[in-house]
Motif scaffolding. Sequence first.
Motif, PDB file in Angstrom:
ATOM      1  N   ILE A  57       0.844  -1.203   0.000  1.00  0.00           N
ATOM      2  CA  ILE A  57       0.000   0.000   0.000  1.00  0.00           C
ATOM      3  C   ILE A  57       0.879   1.253   0.000  1.00  0.00           C
ATOM      4  O   ILE A  57       0.624   2.204  -0.750  1.00  0.00           O
ATOM      5  N   LEU A  58       1.945   1.262   0.793  1.00  0.00           N
ATOM      6  CA  LEU A  58       2.859   2.395   0.836  1.00  0.00           C
ATOM      7  C   LEU A  58       3.542   2.606  -0.521  1.00  0.00           C
ATOM      8  O   LEU A  58       3.664   3.732  -1.002  1.00  0.00           O
ATOM      9  N   ALA A  59       3.944   1.538  -1.179  1.00  0.00           N
ATOM     10  CA  ALA A  59       4.583   1.630  -2.498  1.00  0.00           C
ATOM     11  C   ALA A  59       3.609   2.203  -3.525  1.00  0.00           C
ATOM     12  O   ALA A  59       3.992   3.029  -4.373  1.00  0.00           O
ATOM     13  N   VAL A  60       2.353   1.801  -3.488  1.00  0.00           N
ATOM     14  CA  VAL A  60       1.349   2.318  -4.423  1.00  0.00           C
ATOM     15  C   VAL A  60       1.118   3.813  -4.176  1.00  0.00           C
ATOM     16  O   VAL A  60       1.044   4.607  -5.129  1.00  0.00           O
ATOM     17  N   VAL A  61       1.049   4.235  -2.924  1.00  0.00           N
ATOM     18  CA  VAL A  61       0.856   5.648  -2.602  1.00  0.00           C
ATOM     19  C   VAL A  61       2.043   6.472  -3.107  1.00  0.00           C
ATOM     20  O   VAL A  61       1.874   7.545  -3.703  1.00  0.00           O
ATOM     21  N   ILE A  62       3.255   5.970  -2.915  1.00  0.00           N
ATOM     22  CA  ILE A  62       4.451   6.681  -3.395  1.00  0.00           C
ATOM     23  C   ILE A  62       4.452   6.758  -4.919  1.00  0.00           C
ATOM     24  O   ILE A  62       4.750   7.811  -5.498  1.00  0.00           O
ATOM     25  N   ALA A  63       4.109   5.674  -5.595  1.00  0.00           N
ATOM     26  CA  ALA A  63       4.089   5.661  -7.058  1.00  0.00           C
ATOM     27  C   ALA A  63       3.067   6.654  -7.599  1.00  0.00           C
ATOM     28  O   ALA A  63       3.343   7.393  -8.561  1.00  0.00           O
ATOM     29  N   ILE A  64       1.898   6.704  -7.002  1.00  0.00           N
ATOM     30  CA  ILE A  64       0.858   7.647  -7.446  1.00  0.00           C
ATOM     31  C   ILE A  64       1.317   9.080  -7.208  1.00  0.00           C
ATOM     32  O   ILE A  64       1.151   9.951  -8.069  1.00  0.00           O
ATOM     33  N   SER A  65       1.935   9.343  -6.063  1.00  0.00           N
ATOM     34  CA  SER A  65       2.443  10.691  -5.778  1.00  0.00           C
ATOM     35  C   SER A  65       3.500  11.096  -6.785  1.00  0.00           C
ATOM     36  O   SER A  65       3.491  12.230  -7.287  1.00  0.00           O
ATOM     37  N   MET A  66       4.420  10.194  -7.095  1.00  0.00           N
ATOM     38  CA  MET A  66       5.465  10.495  -8.075  1.00  0.00           C
ATOM     39  C   MET A  66       4.861  10.775  -9.442  1.00  0.00           C
ATOM     40  O   MET A  66       5.304  11.674 -10.155  1.00  0.00           O
ATOM     41  N   PHE A  67       3.852  10.020  -9.833  1.00  0.00           N
ATOM     42  CA  PHE A  67       3.193  10.215 -11.123  1.00  0.00           C
ATOM     43  C   PHE A  67       2.619  11.634 -11.220  1.00  0.00           C
ATOM     44  O   PHE A  67       2.832  12.326 -12.211  1.00  0.00           O
ATOM     45  N   PHE A  68       1.931  12.088 -10.186  1.00  0.00           N
ATOM     46  CA  PHE A  68       1.339  13.418 -10.218  1.00  0.00           C
ATOM     47  C   PHE A  68       2.394  14.525 -10.201  1.00  0.00           C
ATOM     48  O   PHE A  68       2.266  15.521 -10.905  1.00  0.00           O
ATOM     49  N   VAL A  69       3.453  14.351  -9.430  1.00  0.00           N
ATOM     50  CA  VAL A  69       4.502  15.368  -9.376  1.00  0.00           C
ATOM     51  C   VAL A  69       5.213  15.478 -10.724  1.00  0.00           C
ATOM     52  O   VAL A  69       5.452  16.573 -11.225  1.00  0.00           O
ATOM     53  N   VAL A  70       5.529  14.354 -11.343  1.00  0.00           N
ATOM     54  CA  VAL A  70       6.206  14.374 -12.647  1.00  0.00           C
ATOM     55  C   VAL A  70       5.311  15.013 -13.700  1.00  0.00           C
ATOM     56  O   VAL A  70       5.752  15.848 -14.495  1.00  0.00           O
TER      57      VAL A  70
END
Length: 174
Positions: free
Chosen positions: A15-28
């Motif tokens: 769950i933590l990895a998915v949250v980080i991946a989604i955050s990175m996607f939006f920032v990029v």
Amino acid sequence: MEKLKDFIHDYTDIILAVVIAISMFFVVNWHLGSWLPTSNTVIAANTNNYNQSNSTKENEKVDNEKEIVEEEKEEIEEKKEEVTVPEPTTPTTPTPPADNGIIVVDNIKITIPDGSTGQAIGRLLKEHGLIEEVSHFIVEAERLKLTSRLRSGTFQIPENASIELIVKIIANQR
């Protein structure tokens, strides 16, 4: 209760990895929009009252200025038959005002090659008579914090543009 603890323990990392991946996607995606140039079209407009603190007001102002410039162009075309405006003798001489007080601003077409540094862009601007010193361009780009956003491409720059306006045009910040 033990099953709930096991479930949380087993899937917390995922769950933590998915949250980080989604955050990175939006920032990029958010930053990618400002990295890619959107348009090289420039409209000569009065930008003396540029206000960065209120972007919606700025957008409304730019739209109003575009409308004013279009109206002024139409008026100039109508009066072109009546008034003969002499051509400028040098690229930095503004055209004399017409009877209605409108100053016609000629744009200078500049092509900046890919990979050009700030110094190279400054030398190109100096060669075209848009700035007096390369160092003034570099200092202004650093003051505006736009040195990393200077772009290559073809730009139409008003011949009497301020150094601040020139930097914003080349950095696509107008």
